[in-house]
Enzyme design. Sequence first.
Site, PDB file in Angstrom:
ATOM      1  CB  ILE A 128       3.203  11.053   1.391  1.00 54.79           C
ATOM      2  CG1 ILE A 128       4.624  11.659   1.269  1.00 54.79           C
ATOM      3  CG2 ILE A 128       2.713  10.490   0.066  1.00 54.79           C
ATOM      4  CD1 ILE A 128       4.763  12.866   0.377  1.00 54.79           C
ATOM      5  CE1 TYR A 159       8.859   6.166  10.683  1.00 53.56           C
ATOM      6  CE2 TYR A 159       8.921   8.558  10.942  1.00 53.56           C
ATOM      7  CZ  TYR A 159       8.696   7.440  10.148  1.00 53.56           C
ATOM      8  OH  TYR A 159       8.318   7.600   8.828  1.00 53.56           O
ATOM      9  CB  VAL A 192      11.564  -6.053   7.466  1.00 49.83           C
ATOM     10  CG1 VAL A 192      11.075  -6.007   6.031  1.00 49.83           C
ATOM     11  CG2 VAL A 192      10.906  -4.976   8.312  1.00 49.83           C
ATOM     12  NE  ARG A 196      -0.792   0.624   4.899  1.00 41.21           N
ATOM     13  CZ  ARG A 196      -1.510   0.974   5.954  1.00 41.21           C
ATOM     14  NH1 ARG A 196      -2.817   0.876   5.921  1.00 41.21           N
ATOM     15  NH2 ARG A 196      -0.940   1.435   7.047  1.00 41.21           N
ATOM     16  CB  ALA A 209      16.787   7.676  16.486  1.00 43.52           C
TER      17      ALA A 209
HETATM   18  N1  LIG Z   1       3.149   8.756   4.493  1.00 38.98           N
HETATM   19  C1  LIG Z   1       3.970   9.698   4.913  1.00 38.98           C
HETATM   20  O1  LIG Z   1       3.557  10.858   5.140  1.00 38.98           O
HETATM   21  C2  LIG Z   1       5.435   9.399   5.134  1.00 38.98           C
HETATM   22  C3  LIG Z   1       6.272  10.464   5.470  1.00 38.98           C
HETATM   23  C4  LIG Z   1       7.625  10.215   5.642  1.00 38.98           C
HETATM   24  C5  LIG Z   1       8.136   8.939   5.483  1.00 38.98           C
HETATM   25  N2  LIG Z   1       7.304   7.911   5.177  1.00 38.98           N
HETATM   26  C6  LIG Z   1       7.914   6.590   5.038  1.00 38.98           C
HETATM   27  O2  LIG Z   1       7.558   6.062   3.775  1.00 38.98           O
HETATM   28  C7  LIG Z   1       7.459   4.634   3.846  1.00 38.98           C
HETATM   29  C8  LIG Z   1       6.093   4.201   3.330  1.00 38.98           C
HETATM   30  O3  LIG Z   1       5.110   4.893   4.079  1.00 38.98           O
HETATM   31  P1  LIG Z   1       3.547   4.741   3.781  1.00 38.98           P
HETATM   32  O4  LIG Z   1       2.896   5.996   4.246  1.00 38.98           O
HETATM   33  O5  LIG Z   1       3.335   4.249   2.405  1.00 38.98           O
HETATM   34  O6  LIG Z   1       3.212   3.567   4.857  1.00 38.98           O
HETATM   35  P2  LIG Z   1       2.017   2.512   4.960  1.00 38.98           P
HETATM   36  O7  LIG Z   1       0.874   2.923   4.079  1.00 38.98           O
HETATM   37  O8  LIG Z   1       1.740   2.317   6.419  1.00 38.98           O
HETATM   38  O9  LIG Z   1       2.681   1.193   4.377  1.00 38.98           O
HETATM   39  C9  LIG Z   1       3.713   0.601   5.091  1.00 38.98           C
HETATM   40  C10 LIG Z   1       4.209  -0.600   4.333  1.00 38.98           C
HETATM   41  O10 LIG Z   1       5.285  -1.190   5.093  1.00 38.98           O
HETATM   42  C11 LIG Z   1       5.004  -2.555   5.336  1.00 38.98           C
HETATM   43  N3  LIG Z   1       5.525  -2.954   6.628  1.00 38.98           N
HETATM   44  C12 LIG Z   1       5.322  -2.373   7.838  1.00 38.98           C
HETATM   45  N4  LIG Z   1       5.944  -3.084   8.809  1.00 38.98           N
HETATM   46  C13 LIG Z   1       6.532  -4.131   8.190  1.00 38.98           C
HETATM   47  C14 LIG Z   1       7.295  -5.235   8.631  1.00 38.98           C
HETATM   48  N5  LIG Z   1       7.583  -5.439   9.936  1.00 38.98           N
HETATM   49  N6  LIG Z   1       7.749  -6.125   7.717  1.00 38.98           N
HETATM   50  C15 LIG Z   1       7.479  -5.964   6.406  1.00 38.98           C
HETATM   51  N7  LIG Z   1       6.764  -4.940   5.919  1.00 38.98           N
HETATM   52  C16 LIG Z   1       6.288  -4.044   6.803  1.00 38.98           C
HETATM   53  C17 LIG Z   1       3.491  -2.670   5.290  1.00 38.98           C
HETATM   54  O11 LIG Z   1       3.130  -4.020   4.970  1.00 38.98           O
HETATM   55  P3  LIG Z   1       1.625  -4.561   5.317  1.00 38.98           P
HETATM   56  O12 LIG Z   1       0.681  -3.701   4.534  1.00 38.98           O
HETATM   57  O13 LIG Z   1       1.612  -5.958   4.875  1.00 38.98           O
HETATM   58  O14 LIG Z   1       1.475  -4.377   6.805  1.00 38.98           O
HETATM   59  C18 LIG Z   1       3.155  -1.676   4.176  1.00 38.98           C
HETATM   60  O15 LIG Z   1       3.298  -2.283   2.921  1.00 38.98           O
HETATM   61  C19 LIG Z   1       7.710   4.269   5.305  1.00 38.98           C
HETATM   62  O16 LIG Z   1       9.047   3.900   5.476  1.00 38.98           O
HETATM   63  C20 LIG Z   1       7.418   5.578   6.048  1.00 38.98           C
HETATM   64  O17 LIG Z   1       8.143   5.639   7.255  1.00 38.98           O
HETATM   65  C21 LIG Z   1       5.958   8.115   4.997  1.00 38.98           C
END
Ligand SMILES: NC(=O)c1ccc[n+]([C@@H]2O[C@H](COP(=O)([O-])OP(=O)(O)OC[C@H]3O[C@@H](n4cnc5c(N)ncnc54)[C@H](OP(=O)(O)O)[C@@H]3O)[C@@H](O)[C@H]2O)c1
Length: 261
Positions: free
Chosen positions: A201, A168, A77, A28, A170
């Site tokens: 995002i 987070y 992971v 996602r 760090a």
């Molecule tokens: N959205 C934002 O505003 C934002 C801002 C800054 C940085 N980020 C970073 O961007 C990246 C993606 O964010 P997002 O908003 O797309 O997040 P998200 O919608 O919550 O999706 C997170 C993804 O990571 C996977 N995941 C979580 N824990 C896991 C684990 N232990 N093992 C394997 N997979 C795992 C989830 O898999 P499942 O669906 O199967 O659980 C999911 O596919 C992340 O690293 C986040 O920290 C996001």
Amino acid sequence: MEQSNKSARDSVARSSAGHVALVTGGSRGIGRATCLALAAKGAAVAVLCRSRINEAKGVAEQIRSAGGRSLALQADVLDPEAITRSVEEVVAALGNVDILVNNAGAMTDGAVADLKDEDWEESLAVNLTSAFRYARECIRAMKERRWGRIVNVSTQAVYTGSSNHAHYSAAKAGLLGFTFSLAKEVAAFGITANVVAPGRILTDLLLERSAGREEEWIRQTPMRRFGRPEEVADAIAFLASEEASYITGAVLNVNGGLVMG
Ligand SMILES: NC(=O)c1ccc[n+]([C@@H]2O[C@H](COP(=O)([O-])OP(=O)(O)OC[C@H]3O[C@@H](n4cnc5c(N)ncnc54)[C@H](OP(=O)(O)O)[C@@H]3O)[C@@H](O)[C@H]2O)c1
């Protein structure tokens, strides 16, 4: 002339053709959009997830129905053996990994004064150690082929700080030091390692955590809107492409101007 312009455009549009990409957190949000962006550039894509395997299978199916190669896999992971196994499965099904996108991430709340050791360690394991382990698994084959792209997904919070998210921030800041050092180690082998640092995002992660703070967050952002997952995905796909061959050890901010520099 028109024909040569067209083939130039096609080669740019499909500048990851023939490469195999592994994207963690592909079920996602940003990861899903990245899988689709890489597939649109011609890469075969392994869509990895922790638990939402039906969503990951849906992404893989979307890629296959557009004529691409893709498979969906489950690997937590937090489990080092699952990381090794997932890379082996990708290599067996699609071929050696040329493009690694360490996107999986997770965020919990907790002030430093209240954080338990387990919260701290889990955040480092999900957001930082997993990137090290996936890179370790994939680098040898990249070196042999003298080509590789590694993109690690961090956050603008490493610059701004984020109350209740020191564990987070760090971990995500650690990704920068890890990536810069890795970039030096592998540069002579045609492998690049870069960071994409998203701002706010519009994904489920943001919606699950915003708790009515959307207007405040938008006000803080010079572009006065949230980013779209596709806007981050395009930055990742660029860094993963042939065209980004001389860019390594860079941090690409995708944040609507929230943090500049
Ligand atoms: N959205 C934002 O505003 C934002 C801002 C800054 C940085 N980020 C970073 O961007 C990246 C993606 O964010 P997002 O908003 O797309 O997040 P998200 O919608 O919550 O999706 C997170 C993804 O990571 C996977 N995941 C979580 N824990 C896991 C684990 N232990 N093992 C394997 N997979 C795992 C989830 O898999 P499942 O669906 O199967 O659980 C999911 O596919 C992340 O690293 C986040 O920290 C996001």
